[in-house]
Scaffold this motif. Sequence first.
Motif, PDB file in Angstrom:
ATOM      1  N   ASN A  53      33.875  40.667  25.300  1.00 53.60           N
ATOM      2  CA  ASN A  53      35.255  40.853  24.833  1.00 53.60           C
ATOM      3  C   ASN A  53      36.207  41.557  25.794  1.00 53.60           C
ATOM      4  OD1 ASN A  53      36.527  39.691  22.731  1.00 53.60           O
ATOM      5  ND2 ASN A  53      35.921  41.194  21.226  1.00 53.60           N
ATOM      6  N   PHE A  54      35.732  42.066  26.919  1.00 51.52           N
ATOM      7  CA  PHE A  54      36.638  42.710  27.862  1.00 51.52           C
ATOM      8  C   PHE A  54      36.568  42.107  29.253  1.00 51.52           C
ATOM      9  CE2 PHE A  54      35.984  45.900  24.593  1.00 51.52           C
ATOM     10  CZ  PHE A  54      37.288  46.190  24.269  1.00 51.52           C
ATOM     11  N   GLU A  55      35.528  41.389  29.529  1.00 48.04           N
ATOM     12  CA  GLU A  55      35.366  40.762  30.839  1.00 48.04           C
ATOM     13  C   GLU A  55      35.416  39.254  30.666  1.00 48.04           C
ATOM     14  OE1 GLU A  55      32.141  40.496  34.487  1.00 48.04           O
ATOM     15  OE2 GLU A  55      31.831  41.938  32.893  1.00 48.04           O
ATOM     16  N   VAL A  56      36.148  38.588  31.562  1.00 47.59           N
ATOM     17  CA  VAL A  56      36.213  37.132  31.531  1.00 47.59           C
ATOM     18  C   VAL A  56      35.749  36.586  32.869  1.00 47.59           C
ATOM     19  CG1 VAL A  56      38.033  36.966  29.808  1.00 47.59           C
ATOM     20  CG2 VAL A  56      38.657  37.097  32.187  1.00 47.59           C
ATOM     21  N   LYS A  57      35.074  35.459  32.806  1.00 46.35           N
ATOM     22  CA  LYS A  57      34.657  34.757  34.009  1.00 46.35           C
ATOM     23  C   LYS A  57      35.404  33.438  34.017  1.00 46.35           C
ATOM     24  CE  LYS A  57      30.199  36.931  34.511  1.00 46.35           C
ATOM     25  NZ  LYS A  57      30.496  37.745  35.645  1.00 46.35           N
ATOM     26  N   ILE A  58      36.104  33.186  35.105  1.00 46.77           N
ATOM     27  CA  ILE A  58      36.915  31.982  35.216  1.00 46.77           C
ATOM     28  C   ILE A  58      36.295  31.073  36.259  1.00 46.77           C
ATOM     29  CG2 ILE A  58      39.192  31.086  35.764  1.00 46.77           C
ATOM     30  CD1 ILE A  58      40.289  33.805  34.829  1.00 46.77           C
ATOM     31  N   SER A  59      35.908  29.882  35.829  1.00 55.54           N
ATOM     32  CA  SER A  59      35.326  28.913  36.755  1.00 55.54           C
ATOM     33  C   SER A  59      36.385  27.871  37.065  1.00 55.54           C
ATOM     34  CB  SER A  59      34.089  28.255  36.136  1.00 55.54           C
ATOM     35  OG  SER A  59      34.420  27.635  34.929  1.00 55.54           O
ATOM     36  N   TYR A  68      38.790  41.593  34.270  1.00 61.82           N
ATOM     37  CA  TYR A  68      38.852  42.307  33.013  1.00 61.82           C
ATOM     38  C   TYR A  68      40.055  41.776  32.257  1.00 61.82           C
ATOM     39  CZ  TYR A  68      35.499  45.575  34.975  1.00 61.82           C
ATOM     40  OH  TYR A  68      34.393  46.136  35.527  1.00 61.82           O
ATOM     41  N   LEU A  69      39.878  41.487  30.998  1.00 65.14           N
ATOM     42  CA  LEU A  69      40.945  40.969  30.157  1.00 65.14           C
ATOM     43  C   LEU A  69      41.762  42.143  29.622  1.00 65.14           C
ATOM     44  CD1 LEU A  69      42.258  38.617  28.681  1.00 65.14           C
ATOM     45  CD2 LEU A  69      40.531  38.886  26.908  1.00 65.14           C
ATOM     46  N   LEU A  70      43.017  42.237  30.058  1.00 62.82           N
ATOM     47  CA  LEU A  70      43.884  43.318  29.602  1.00 62.82           C
ATOM     48  C   LEU A  70      44.611  42.940  28.324  1.00 62.82           C
ATOM     49  CD1 LEU A  70      45.396  44.446  33.004  1.00 62.82           C
ATOM     50  CD2 LEU A  70      43.433  45.381  31.789  1.00 62.82           C
ATOM     51  N   GLY A  71      44.954  41.680  28.178  1.00 61.35           N
ATOM     52  CA  GLY A  71      45.620  41.254  26.958  1.00 61.35           C
ATOM     53  C   GLY A  71      46.267  39.891  27.115  1.00 61.35           C
ATOM     54  N   CYS A  72      46.730  39.388  25.998  1.00 62.78           N
ATOM     55  CA  CYS A  72      47.411  38.102  25.962  1.00 62.78           C
ATOM     56  C   CYS A  72      48.494  38.205  24.900  1.00 62.78           C
ATOM     57  CB  CYS A  72      46.398  37.009  25.627  1.00 62.78           C
ATOM     58  SG  CYS A  72      47.126  35.373  25.586  1.00 62.78           S
ATOM     59  N   TYR A  73      49.703  38.528  25.339  1.00 66.92           N
ATOM     60  CA  TYR A  73      50.782  38.796  24.407  1.00 66.92           C
ATOM     61  C   TYR A  73      52.051  38.070  24.829  1.00 66.92           C
ATOM     62  CZ  TYR A  73      47.541  42.515  23.309  1.00 66.92           C
ATOM     63  OH  TYR A  73      46.407  43.203  22.990  1.00 66.92           O
ATOM     64  N   PHE A  74      52.746  37.481  23.840  1.00 59.35           N
ATOM     65  CA  PHE A  74      54.045  36.848  24.043  1.00 59.35           C
ATOM     66  C   PHE A  74      54.020  35.783  25.144  1.00 59.35           C
ATOM     67  CE2 PHE A  74      54.778  41.270  22.682  1.00 59.35           C
ATOM     68  CZ  PHE A  74      55.225  41.006  21.396  1.00 59.35           C
ATOM     69  N   GLY A  75      52.956  34.963  25.179  1.00 52.75           N
ATOM     70  CA  GLY A  75      52.871  33.867  26.131  1.00 52.75           C
ATOM     71  C   GLY A  75      52.495  34.282  27.541  1.00 52.75           C
ATOM     72  N   LEU A  79      45.379  39.935  33.398  1.00 51.93           N
ATOM     73  CA  LEU A  79      44.016  40.107  33.890  1.00 51.93           C
ATOM     74  C   LEU A  79      43.990  41.170  34.984  1.00 51.93           C
ATOM     75  CD1 LEU A  79      43.167  36.320  34.344  1.00 51.93           C
ATOM     76  CD2 LEU A  79      42.442  37.762  32.453  1.00 51.93           C
ATOM     77  N   LEU A  80      42.826  41.784  35.171  1.00 53.17           N
ATOM     78  CA  LEU A  80      42.614  42.746  36.250  1.00 53.17           C
ATOM     79  C   LEU A  80      41.405  42.273  37.045  1.00 53.17           C
ATOM     80  CD1 LEU A  80      43.523  45.532  37.389  1.00 53.17           C
ATOM     81  CD2 LEU A  80      41.739  46.541  35.981  1.00 53.17           C
ATOM     82  N   ASP A  81      41.612  41.986  38.337  1.00 49.38           N
ATOM     83  CA  ASP A  81      40.529  41.503  39.196  1.00 49.38           C
ATOM     84  C   ASP A  81      39.429  42.559  39.260  1.00 49.38           C
ATOM     85  OD1 ASP A  81      38.853  40.699  41.308  1.00 49.38           O
ATOM     86  OD2 ASP A  81      40.504  39.603  42.234  1.00 49.38           O
ATOM     87  N   LYS A  82      38.207  42.148  38.972  1.00 48.46           N
ATOM     88  CA  LYS A  82      37.076  43.087  38.911  1.00 48.46           C
ATOM     89  C   LYS A  82      36.740  43.683  40.273  1.00 48.46           C
ATOM     90  CE  LYS A  82      32.505  43.408  36.924  1.00 48.46           C
ATOM     91  NZ  LYS A  82      31.423  42.700  36.260  1.00 48.46           N
ATOM     92  N   ASP A  83      36.902  42.924  41.337  1.00 39.04           N
ATOM     93  CA  ASP A  83      36.528  43.395  42.664  1.00 39.04           C
ATOM     94  C   ASP A  83      37.626  44.220  43.324  1.00 39.04           C
ATOM     95  OD1 ASP A  83      34.068  42.076  42.433  1.00 39.04           O
ATOM     96  OD2 ASP A  83      34.947  40.213  43.171  1.00 39.04           O
ATOM     97  N   THR A  84      38.850  43.718  43.307  1.00 36.61           N
ATOM     98  CA  THR A  84      39.947  44.384  44.028  1.00 36.61           C
ATOM     99  C   THR A  84      40.828  45.248  43.130  1.00 36.61           C
ATOM    100  OG1 THR A  84      41.451  42.518  43.685  1.00 36.61           O
ATOM    101  CG2 THR A  84      40.059  42.471  45.669  1.00 36.61           C
ATOM    102  N   LEU A  85      40.612  45.173  41.813  1.00 33.36           N
ATOM    103  CA  LEU A  85      41.435  45.881  40.826  1.00 33.36           C
ATOM    104  C   LEU A  85      42.916  45.526  40.961  1.00 33.36           C
ATOM    105  CD1 LEU A  85      39.725  49.382  40.736  1.00 33.36           C
ATOM    106  CD2 LEU A  85      39.371  47.439  39.203  1.00 33.36           C
ATOM    107  N   GLU A  86      43.172  44.275  41.329  1.00 27.88           N
ATOM    108  CA  GLU A  86      44.545  43.785  41.443  1.00 27.88           C
ATOM    109  C   GLU A  86      44.970  43.185  40.105  1.00 27.88           C
ATOM    110  OE1 GLU A  86      47.253  40.780  44.178  1.00 27.88           O
ATOM    111  OE2 GLU A  86      45.107  40.914  44.514  1.00 27.88           O
ATOM    112  N   TYR A  87      46.153  43.535  39.682  1.00 23.77           N
ATOM    113  CA  TYR A  87      46.745  43.084  38.428  1.00 23.77           C
ATOM    114  C   TYR A  87      47.205  41.643  38.574  1.00 23.77           C
ATOM    115  CZ  TYR A  87      50.018  43.502  34.484  1.00 23.77           C
ATOM    116  OH  TYR A  87      50.702  43.340  33.325  1.00 23.77           O
ATOM    117  N   THR A  88      46.806  40.768  37.646  1.00 23.19           N
ATOM    118  CA  THR A  88      47.127  39.348  37.718  1.00 23.19           C
ATOM    119  C   THR A  88      47.808  38.905  36.427  1.00 23.19           C
ATOM    120  OG1 THR A  88      45.221  38.965  39.132  1.00 23.19           O
ATOM    121  CG2 THR A  88      46.146  37.057  38.048  1.00 23.19           C
ATOM    122  N   VAL A  89      48.853  38.106  36.568  1.00 19.74           N
ATOM    123  CA  VAL A  89      49.595  37.630  35.407  1.00 19.74           C
ATOM    124  C   VAL A  89      49.655  36.101  35.435  1.00 19.74           C
ATOM    125  CG1 VAL A  89      51.817  37.651  34.212  1.00 19.74           C
ATOM    126  CG2 VAL A  89      51.003  39.713  35.354  1.00 19.74           C
TER     127      VAL A  89
END
Length: 99
Positions: A53-59, A68-75, A79-89
């Motif tokens: 429920n907190f980690e996602v694997k994208i193939s 890491y799944l931070l949330g999914c709100y308002f479209g 996400l937060l990259d597990k290796d680099t801790l870079e914020y992804t939208v």
Amino acid sequence: MRKAVEIVLFLLVVFVFDRFLFLPGRMNGTWDYKTGTNIGDSITFENIDIVNNFEVKISNSKKLDSFYLLGCYFGTLYLLDKDTLEYTVYEEYESLEME
């Protein structure tokens, strides 16, 4: 002070309830890259495996990325990259259909 603690506890319960029950349903769809780590042009719910429920694997494109799944709100998918801790939208894909 007691009222503030009650409000924080209430919000925490609502967040956890939302996370486990409604979040997977909101993630269903196609997502287009906006900022952060680019996984590919677009990702679909079929490419996303939710782990504990907190980690996602994208193939995507024969490569497995962990976030890491931070949330999914308002479209918007956060996400937060597990290796680099870079914020992804990623934003929800909206097709432009001609009538």
